[in-house]
Design an enzyme around this catalytic site. Structure first.
Site, PDB file in Angstrom:
ATOM      1  N   CYS A 117       0.864  -1.176   0.000  1.00 48.51           N
ATOM      2  CA  CYS A 117       0.000   0.000   0.000  1.00 48.51           C
ATOM      3  C   CYS A 117       0.898   1.223   0.000  1.00 48.51           C
ATOM      4  CB  CYS A 117      -0.918   0.011   1.212  1.00 48.51           C
ATOM      5  SG  CYS A 117      -2.242   1.254   1.055  1.00 48.51           S
ATOM      6  N   CYS A 119      -0.059   4.218   1.778  1.00 52.03           N
ATOM      7  CA  CYS A 119      -0.416   5.212   2.801  1.00 52.03           C
ATOM      8  C   CYS A 119       0.695   5.492   3.806  1.00 52.03           C
ATOM      9  CB  CYS A 119      -1.717   4.853   3.496  1.00 52.03           C
ATOM     10  SG  CYS A 119      -1.694   3.276   4.325  1.00 52.03           S
ATOM     11  N   CYS A 127      -3.828   6.393   0.145  1.00 50.73           N
ATOM     12  CA  CYS A 127      -3.325   5.120  -0.378  1.00 50.73           C
ATOM     13  C   CYS A 127      -2.895   5.171  -1.843  1.00 50.73           C
ATOM     14  CB  CYS A 127      -4.368   4.028  -0.151  1.00 50.73           C
ATOM     15  SG  CYS A 127      -4.734   3.800   1.605  1.00 50.73           S
ATOM     16  N   LYS A 208     -12.362  -4.664   2.299  1.00 50.84           N
ATOM     17  CA  LYS A 208     -11.774  -3.849   3.356  1.00 50.84           C
ATOM     18  C   LYS A 208     -12.676  -2.644   3.586  1.00 50.84           C
ATOM     19  CE  LYS A 208      -7.643  -1.239   4.599  1.00 50.84           C
ATOM     20  NZ  LYS A 208      -6.234  -1.008   4.293  1.00 50.84           N
ATOM     21  N   ARG A 218      -2.875   3.200  12.676  1.00 42.34           N
ATOM     22  CA  ARG A 218      -2.425   4.416  11.989  1.00 42.34           C
ATOM     23  C   ARG A 218      -1.401   5.161  12.835  1.00 42.34           C
ATOM     24  NH1 ARG A 218      -8.127   6.069   8.978  1.00 42.34           N
ATOM     25  NH2 ARG A 218      -8.192   4.180   7.686  1.00 42.34           N
ATOM     26  N   ARG A 230     -10.888   7.817   4.113  1.00 40.12           N
ATOM     27  CA  ARG A 230     -10.673   6.846   3.030  1.00 40.12           C
ATOM     28  C   ARG A 230     -11.991   6.333   2.452  1.00 40.12           C
ATOM     29  NH1 ARG A 230      -5.371   6.575   4.142  1.00 40.12           N
ATOM     30  NH2 ARG A 230      -4.532   5.474   5.961  1.00 40.12           N
ATOM     31  N   LYS A 261     -11.771  -7.466   6.288  1.00 41.38           N
ATOM     32  CA  LYS A 261     -11.133  -6.640   7.299  1.00 41.38           C
ATOM     33  C   LYS A 261     -12.013  -5.452   7.631  1.00 41.38           C
ATOM     34  CE  LYS A 261      -7.168  -3.662   7.755  1.00 41.38           C
ATOM     35  NZ  LYS A 261      -6.110  -2.988   7.104  1.00 41.38           N
TER      36      LYS A 261
HETATM   37  C1  PBG Z   1      -3.204   0.130   4.882  1.00 44.71           C
HETATM   38  C2  PBG Z   1      -3.484  -0.716   6.053  1.00 44.71           C
HETATM   39  C3  PBG Z   1      -4.194  -0.344   7.186  1.00 44.71           C
HETATM   40  C4  PBG Z   1      -4.235  -1.460   8.015  1.00 44.71           C
HETATM   41  C5  PBG Z   1      -3.549  -2.476   7.376  1.00 44.71           C
HETATM   42  N1  PBG Z   1      -3.095  -1.998   6.145  1.00 44.71           N
HETATM   43  C6  PBG Z   1      -4.716   0.971   7.603  1.00 44.71           C
HETATM   44  C7  PBG Z   1      -5.745   1.686   6.853  1.00 44.71           C
HETATM   45  O1  PBG Z   1      -6.336   1.217   5.897  1.00 44.71           O
HETATM   46  O2  PBG Z   1      -5.944   2.824   7.242  1.00 44.71           O
HETATM   47  C8  PBG Z   1      -4.927  -1.504   9.349  1.00 44.71           C
HETATM   48  C9  PBG Z   1      -4.604  -2.651  10.200  1.00 44.71           C
HETATM   49  C10 PBG Z   1      -5.058  -2.534  11.600  1.00 44.71           C
HETATM   50  O3  PBG Z   1      -5.809  -1.629  12.013  1.00 44.71           O
HETATM   51  O4  PBG Z   1      -4.630  -3.392  12.370  1.00 44.71           O
HETATM   52  N2  PBG Z   1      -1.928   0.034   4.421  1.00 44.71           N
END
Ligand code: PBG
Length: 335
Positions: A117, A119, A127, A208, A218, A230, A261
């Site tokens: 990703c 971000c 992202c 997601k 974060r 997002r 997720k």
């Molecule tokens: C994005 C990513 C996120 C998480 C995993 N990969 C954060 C988001 O989408 O803001 C979150 C994982 C967690 O909260 O444990 N790269």
């Protein structure tokens, strides 16, 4: 009383194991590991007790700790030494995940999954690279800074392809794109195949959701969006049918493992996926799910070990084969 049906007969201690429908194995668990290029010592993550950001030099040692517990795989996240609007450090050959993966694959036999990703690598925390939104297109409504920007989907795909290839070249065993860009699985599959990585599977963060449960992560990965949210790439928590459509697209593009997720608030989605697809289903028990149990346990309101086990067992019962969880090591040690 002469009852024909007495379900309690099978709940007696000596037989309950025999009739148990679900089991949890350390090998089903994936432990997230944070590698941080900005530090040369381990830094505890306050909102995720027991977790730390580790410097590149400690990445092998950290993964060895995880392996000792019998956990099935590690998922690497990187915190780069610098950020820019395009997130260019995400695909650098000497980037943080690439360095760590190179060392871990050389020194251990860990199965290495890498989060793909942008971000954590963009200075705005979104992202993908930004572009002007077209009139009527979802932009950052309500954002005081620049209401006309949105993530450039197709420019992000090119970056994701590059990142995935750079991870595979460094030793990643499996690629896990989490950015929710349209077409991301196809772009990454094509990129990997073109470079001779046909054997590297893709675990797509397929459904997601735009969830407030990512808060502690974060902080941990320094990936909070600097403005806006997002909402126009991650899914609306109100939608379940849309998840089927999203996931079907990823399956058609060649995703090998399909992920939902967060996990606990979305067990209906895990169950729906289990019924609809033959792929292995993964669920990500996210940072907020971990933090809230820890916070309650700290107050003496919950028994941490018991609620952690019950949570993971429930995620499996709903239909997940694999669970990404910050409880991985602690639970694996108890099993
Ligand atoms: C994005 C990513 C996120 C998480 C995993 N990969 C954060 C988001 O989408 O803001 C979150 C994982 C967690 O909260 O444990 N790269």
């Amino acid at each position: 009383m002469n009852l024909t049906h007495r379900p309690r007969r099978l709940r007696q201690d000596r037989v309950r194991g025999l009739v148990s429908e679900t089991s949890l194995e350390p090998a089903d668990l994936i432990a997230p590991v944070f590698v941080d290029a900005t530090t040369d010592e381990r830094v505890p993550i306050e909102s995720m007790p027991g977790h730390e950001r580790v410097p590149i030099d400690e990445s092998v040692a950290r993964v060895e700790e995880v392996l000792e517990t019998g956990v099935g795989a590690v998922m690497l996240f990187g915190i780069p030494e610098s950020k820019d609007p395009e997130g260019t450090r995400a695909w650098a050959e000497d980037g943080v995940v690439q360095e760590a993966a190179r060392r871990i694959s050389a020194d251990t036999d860990a199965y290495i999954i890498t989060d793909v990703c942008l971000c954590e690598y963009t200075d705005h925390g979104h992202c993908g690279p930004l572009e002007e939104a077209l009139r009527g297109e979802a932009g950052y409504e309500g954002c005081p800074h620049d209401p006309t920007l949105t993530v450039d989907n197709d420019a992000s795909l090119e970056a994701l392809d590059r990142i995935a290839v750079s991870h595979a070249e460094a030793g990643a065993d499996m690629i896990a794109p989490s950015g929710m860009m349209d077409g991301m699985v196809a772009a990454i599959r094509e990129g990997l195949d073109r470079k001779g990585f046909e054997h590297v599977p893709i675990m797509s963060y397929a459904a997601k959701y735009e969830s407030a449960f990512y808060g502690p992560f974060r902080d941990a990965a320094d990936g909070a969006p600097a403005f806006g949210n997002r909402r126009h790439y991650q899914m609306d928590p109100a939608n379940a049918r849309e998840a089927m459509r999203e996931v079907r697209l990823d399956a058609e593009q060649g995703a090998d493992v399909l992920m939902v997720k967060p996990a606990l608030p979305y067990l209906d989605i895990v169950r729906d996926l289990r019924r609809e697809f033959d792929h292995p289903i993964a669920a990500y028990n996210v940072s907020g799910e971990y933090a809230m149990l820890h916070a309650a346990a700290e107050k003496g309101w919950l028994d941490l070990e018991a609620v952690a086990l019950e949570s993971l067992l429930s995620i499996k019962r709903a239909g997940a084969d694999l669970i990404l969880t910050y409880f991985a090591e602690d639970v694996a040690k108890r099993l």
